[in-house]
Design an enzyme around this catalytic site. Structure first.
Site, PDB file in Angstrom:
ATOM      1  N   GLN A 118       0.870  -1.307   0.206  1.00 37.46           N
ATOM      2  CA  GLN A 118      -0.129   0.470  -0.259  1.00 37.46           C
ATOM      3  C   GLN A 118       0.762   1.378   0.050  1.00 37.46           C
ATOM      4  OE1 GLN A 118      -3.147   0.083   0.647  1.00 37.46           O
ATOM      5  NE2 GLN A 118      -4.022  -1.816   0.863  1.00 37.46           N
ATOM      6  N   PHE A 119       0.661   2.221  -1.170  1.00 41.49           N
ATOM      7  CA  PHE A 119       0.668   1.851  -2.365  1.00 41.49           C
ATOM      8  C   PHE A 119       1.332   2.100  -3.538  1.00 41.49           C
ATOM      9  CE2 PHE A 119      -2.610   4.422   0.088  1.00 41.49           C
ATOM     10  CZ  PHE A 119      -4.195   4.056  -0.002  1.00 41.49           C
ATOM     11  N   ALA A 120       0.479   2.000  -4.419  1.00 43.11           N
ATOM     12  CA  ALA A 120       1.728   1.573  -5.764  1.00 43.11           C
ATOM     13  C   ALA A 120       2.983   2.755  -5.854  1.00 43.11           C
ATOM     14  CB  ALA A 120       1.474   1.423  -7.076  1.00 43.11           C
ATOM     15  N   ASP A 121       2.439   3.676  -5.027  1.00 41.01           N
ATOM     16  CA  ASP A 121       3.383   4.323  -4.667  1.00 41.01           C
ATOM     17  C   ASP A 121       4.773   4.917  -3.966  1.00 41.01           C
ATOM     18  OD1 ASP A 121       1.803   7.783  -5.944  1.00 41.01           O
ATOM     19  OD2 ASP A 121       0.552   5.424  -5.019  1.00 41.01           O
ATOM     20  N   TYR A 122       4.610   3.984  -3.091  1.00 37.42           N
ATOM     21  CA  TYR A 122       5.664   3.132  -1.951  1.00 37.42           C
ATOM     22  C   TYR A 122       6.118   1.795  -2.595  1.00 37.42           C
ATOM     23  CZ  TYR A 122       3.274   6.388   0.784  1.00 37.42           C
ATOM     24  OH  TYR A 122       2.184   8.145   0.962  1.00 37.42           O
ATOM     25  N   ILE A 123       5.907   1.174  -3.405  1.00 35.07           N
ATOM     26  CA  ILE A 123       6.685  -0.114  -3.881  1.00 35.07           C
ATOM     27  C   ILE A 123       7.634   0.260  -4.517  1.00 35.07           C
ATOM     28  CG2 ILE A 123       6.400  -0.179  -6.928  1.00 35.07           C
ATOM     29  CD1 ILE A 123       4.817  -2.873  -6.183  1.00 35.07           C
ATOM     30  N   PRO A 125      10.983   1.206  -3.248  1.00 36.34           N
ATOM     31  CA  PRO A 125      12.011   0.831  -1.908  1.00 36.34           C
ATOM     32  C   PRO A 125      12.696  -1.503  -2.367  1.00 36.34           C
ATOM     33  CG  PRO A 125      10.654   1.812  -0.446  1.00 36.34           C
ATOM     34  CD  PRO A 125      10.328   1.348  -2.493  1.00 36.34           C
ATOM     35  N   HIS A 165      -0.117  10.051  -3.618  1.00 38.70           N
ATOM     36  CA  HIS A 165      -0.824   8.491  -3.271  1.00 38.70           C
ATOM     37  C   HIS A 165      -1.418   7.920  -4.831  1.00 38.70           C
ATOM     38  CE1 HIS A 165       0.036   9.129   1.149  1.00 38.70           C
ATOM     39  NE2 HIS A 165      -0.958   7.662   0.833  1.00 38.70           N
TER      40      HIS A 165
END
Length: 374
Positions: A118-123, A125, A165
């Site tokens: 959650q969410f793709a914005d934080y994938i 790393p 987001h």
């Protein structure tokens, strides 16, 4: 040691007219519960904002009823405890890499992890684990090991989420050899494609369009919202079924122009075409990799015109690849230049969201450009 092997059938159930989000979330337990009890080795993990900065991944290994909590090493915790703000940011970033890394190990061991980020914005790393490890494992081991992991992640805008987001990073993953990219547009497809992704022996990124979690979206933010109860794609059959990866869906047939789209944009395009009275053929790609190029080619050769719509930024967006493929395969059938309607090459603006979002106005103008000499 896990090699290409047996895949037992999946048994599941689902309630009709559920929201898109409910289908994606509830598909997991009905699918995983019976198959965990069988020889189909499945597992689940989650990395959500609700974790408050703590690693909250829980895996359900084959045959084990209790959850195993994957946690950060003690020495890292001791270092971070001095500054809670820094700790929160670092742990939130690190947990994605840890979760994906653990999932890869589980997959090599013989499980089929289903991970949520959650969410793709934080994938981002987790990119090293996804790109350098998951996508390469089968090739690097000469087929001795596989990495059948499924990574679910909400993506896209239209929810007033701003730059952190609302991103659509699908183009990054379509560039990676050895990885599949899936984007459903209806609850029916969400369930069928998710089961297909879990059963597939390659790592799959399963992007869920946030804007259509609760219902189809026509592109007008100021109109009353809709739910899935009246949409044919909202009917989700009881029991096991799959939607094959690499098979597009022609949601509307037409003769004047082909529209290639996926996710939220499918519904925006359908609504725009209906309002304009354009005889367009709308192709929902469903999966970007593998891509159903045969359906695309047949449609464009029939209509002679092509419009590509996606929410991601324009430069190096997946629309660029689609445009190149259409040009290569359909050049002598084209009666007008290929048009693209996309996001802009900027971060997703919070205050100008509906200028950035590829809505009916921009799609309508592109259709007029394509059809002006028809």
């Amino acid at each position: 040691m896990r090699r290409e092997g047996h895949q037992a059938p999946v048994r599941t159930f689902m309630v009709r007219a559920l929201s898109f989000a409910a289908v994606c979330a509830l598909t997991l337990n009905p699918v995983l519960s019976p198959v965990i009890a069988s020889d189909y080795r499945a597992s689940a993990a989650a990395a959500g904002a609700s974790g408050g900065g703590q690693l909250n991944a829980r895996f359900l290994p084959l045959g084990i009823g209790k959850s195993i909590v994957v946690d950060l090493p003690r020495d890292i915790k001791d270092v971070l405890v001095a500054d809670p703000k820094i700790a929160n940011a670092i742990v939130r970033s690190a947990q994605r890499a840890y979760i994906i890394g653990a999932a890869i190990g589980m997959a090599a061991y013989g499980l089929r992890p289903v991970v949520e980020v959650q969410f793709a914005d934080y994938i981002y790393p987790a990119l090293d684990q996804l790109v350098s490890e998951a996508a390469r494992l089968r090739y690097r081991s000469a087929g001795e090991f596989i990495s059948p992991i499924t990574v679910r992640s909400p993506f896209g805008g239209g929810i007033f989420g701003g730059q952190t987001h609302s991103q659509s990073p699908e183009g990054i993953f379509t560039h990676v050899s050895g990885m599949k990219t899936v984007i459903p547009a209806t609850p029916y497809d969400a369930k069928g494609l998710l089961i297909a992704a879990i059963e597939d022996n390659d790592p799959t990124i399963f992007f869920e369009p946030k804007r259509i979690y609760n219902g189809p979206f026509d592109g007008y933010w100021d109109r009353p919202s809709q739910n899935w109860s009246k949409h044919p794609g909202g009917e989700v059959p009881t029991g096991y079924y799959k939607v094959e990866l690499g098979k597009a869906n022609v949601v509307r047939t037409g003769e004047a122009v082909t529209i290639l789209c996926y996710g939220t944009m499918v519904h925006v395009c359908v609504a725009t075409v209906a309002e304009m009275g354009v005889d367009a053929e709308i192709v929902d790609l469903r999966t970007l990799v593998p891509l159903d190029i045969e359906t695309i080619e047949a449609s464009v050769k029939k209509t002679g015109r092509c419009l590509i719509v996606h929410e991601a930024t324009r430069t190096s967006g997946f629309g660029s690849e689609l445009s190149a493929l259409v040009q290569e395969r359909c050049f002598y059938h084209l009666e007008a230049p290929i048009e693209r309607v996309t996001g802009f090459d900027t971060p997703y603006p919070h205050s100008l969201e509906w200028a950035y979002f590829p809505g009916p106005v921009r799609i309508g103008q592109a259709l007029k450009n394509l059809l002006k000499d028809a």
